[in-house]
Write an enzyme that holds these catalytic residues in place. Structure first.
Site, PDB file in Angstrom:
ATOM      1  N   PRO A 140     -50.537 -11.545   2.479  1.00  0.00           N
ATOM      2  CA  PRO A 140     -51.474 -10.266   2.896  1.00  0.00           C
ATOM      3  C   PRO A 140     -50.635  -9.180   4.300  1.00  0.00           C
ATOM      4  CG  PRO A 140     -51.734 -12.468   4.516  1.00  0.00           C
ATOM      5  CD  PRO A 140     -50.347 -12.477   2.903  1.00  0.00           C
ATOM      6  N   HIS A 152     -38.265 -11.894   4.588  1.00  0.00           N
ATOM      7  CA  HIS A 152     -39.478 -11.731   5.037  1.00  0.00           C
ATOM      8  C   HIS A 152     -38.562 -10.399   5.756  1.00  0.00           C
ATOM      9  CE1 HIS A 152     -41.771 -15.163   5.970  1.00  0.00           C
ATOM     10  NE2 HIS A 152     -40.363 -15.814   6.417  1.00  0.00           N
TER      11      HIS A 152
HETATM   12  C1  DQA Z   1     -44.185 -10.859   7.488  1.00  0.00           C
HETATM   13  C2  DQA Z   1     -43.244 -11.960   8.879  1.00  0.00           C
HETATM   14  C3  DQA Z   1     -44.488 -12.859   9.179  1.00  0.00           C
HETATM   15  O1  DQA Z   1     -44.874 -13.511   9.872  1.00  0.00           O
HETATM   16  C4  DQA Z   1     -46.176 -11.382   9.228  1.00  0.00           C
HETATM   17  O2  DQA Z   1     -47.294 -12.314   9.110  1.00  0.00           O
HETATM   18  C5  DQA Z   1     -46.385 -10.660   7.857  1.00  0.00           C
HETATM   19  C6  DQA Z   1     -44.783 -10.051   7.448  1.00  0.00           C
HETATM   20  C7  DQA Z   1     -42.539 -10.625   7.683  1.00  0.00           C
HETATM   21  O3  DQA Z   1     -41.991  -9.294   6.461  1.00  0.00           O
HETATM   22  O4  DQA Z   1     -41.648 -10.026   8.224  1.00  0.00           O
HETATM   23  O5  DQA Z   1     -47.412 -10.529   7.720  1.00  0.00           O
HETATM   24  O6  DQA Z   1     -43.450 -12.238   6.550  1.00  0.00           O
END
Ligand code: DQA
Length: 149
Positions: free
Chosen positions: A11, A101
Site C-alpha cells: 500500500p 523497505h
Molecule cells: C516502507 C516502510 C513502512 O513502515 C511504511 O508503512 C511504508 C513503506 C518502506 O519502504 O520504507 O509504506 O515499507
C-alpha cells in the site's frame, strides 16, 4: 531458463516520488520497476513487478507466485507491521521471500520496528532507498544460484 522473481509492492508505494520525499526519496515506482528490469537482466533473472493497496490482493499474489516464480521480493508497506495474513501466506508457499523497505524501519517510530514478515523471510534489506531493490535482486540471485546472462 532464467529464474523468475516476483517483486511485490504494498500500500501507498504507488505514490512514491511525491509521498514524503524526505523519507522515501523522489524516485517513482515506475523508475524502480525500470531499475529492477535492468538489474535483473545483468543477473540472469526475469522479474514481474506488481503493486497493490489491498491486503487480500497481496495474499493472492503470493499464492499465485507458486509454480511460476522462484522467489519473491516483498515491500509490504504498512502491512508489514500488521498483517498475520501476509505472514501466513509466506509460510504457506515454499518460496524464498526477501523483505524490503526503502526506509530504515528500525530507526523510525516504534510501531514500525515490528515486522510480521521478518520471521518468515530469507532476510531483510532496509534503509537504502530505491537501491534496496537491486540489492535484493542480487541477494536473491546468489541465493538461487542464478547465472548472469
Ligand atoms: C516502507 C516502510 C513502512 O513502515 C511504511 O508503512 C511504508 C513503506 C518502506 O519502504 O520504507 O509504506 O515499507
Amino acid at each position: 531458463m532464467a529464474h523468475s522473481i516476483l517483486i511485490l509492492n504494498g500500500p501507498n508505494l504507488n505514490l512514491l516520488g511525491r509521498r514524503q520525499p524526505e523519507v522515501y526519496g523522489t524516485t517513482t515506482l515506475g523508475d524502480i520497476e525500470a531499475l529492477c528490469h535492468d538489474s535483473a537482466a545483468t543477473l540472469g533473472l526475469s522479474v514481474e513487478f506488481v503493486q497493490s493497496n489491498s491486503e487480500g490482493a497481496l495474499v493472492d499474489a503470493l499464492h499465485g507466485a507458486l509454480g511460476i516464480h522462484h522467489g519473491v521480493i516483498l515491500n509490504a508497506g504498512a502491512y508489514t507491521h500488521t498483517s498475520i495474513a501476509l505472514m501466513d501466506a509466506i509460510s504457506g508457499i515454499d518460496l524464498p521471500v526477501i523483505e524490503l523497505h526503502l526506509s530504515n524501519i528500525h530507526a523510525r517510530e516504534a510501531f514500525r520496528h515490528r515486522s510480521f514478515v521478518a520471521p518468515v523471510a530469507l532476510g531483510q534489506i532496509c534503509g537504502f532507498g530505491a537501491d534496496g531493490y537491486p540489492l535484493a535482486l542480487r541477494a536473491m540471485a546468489a541465493h538461487l544460484g542464478a547465472t548472469p546472462a
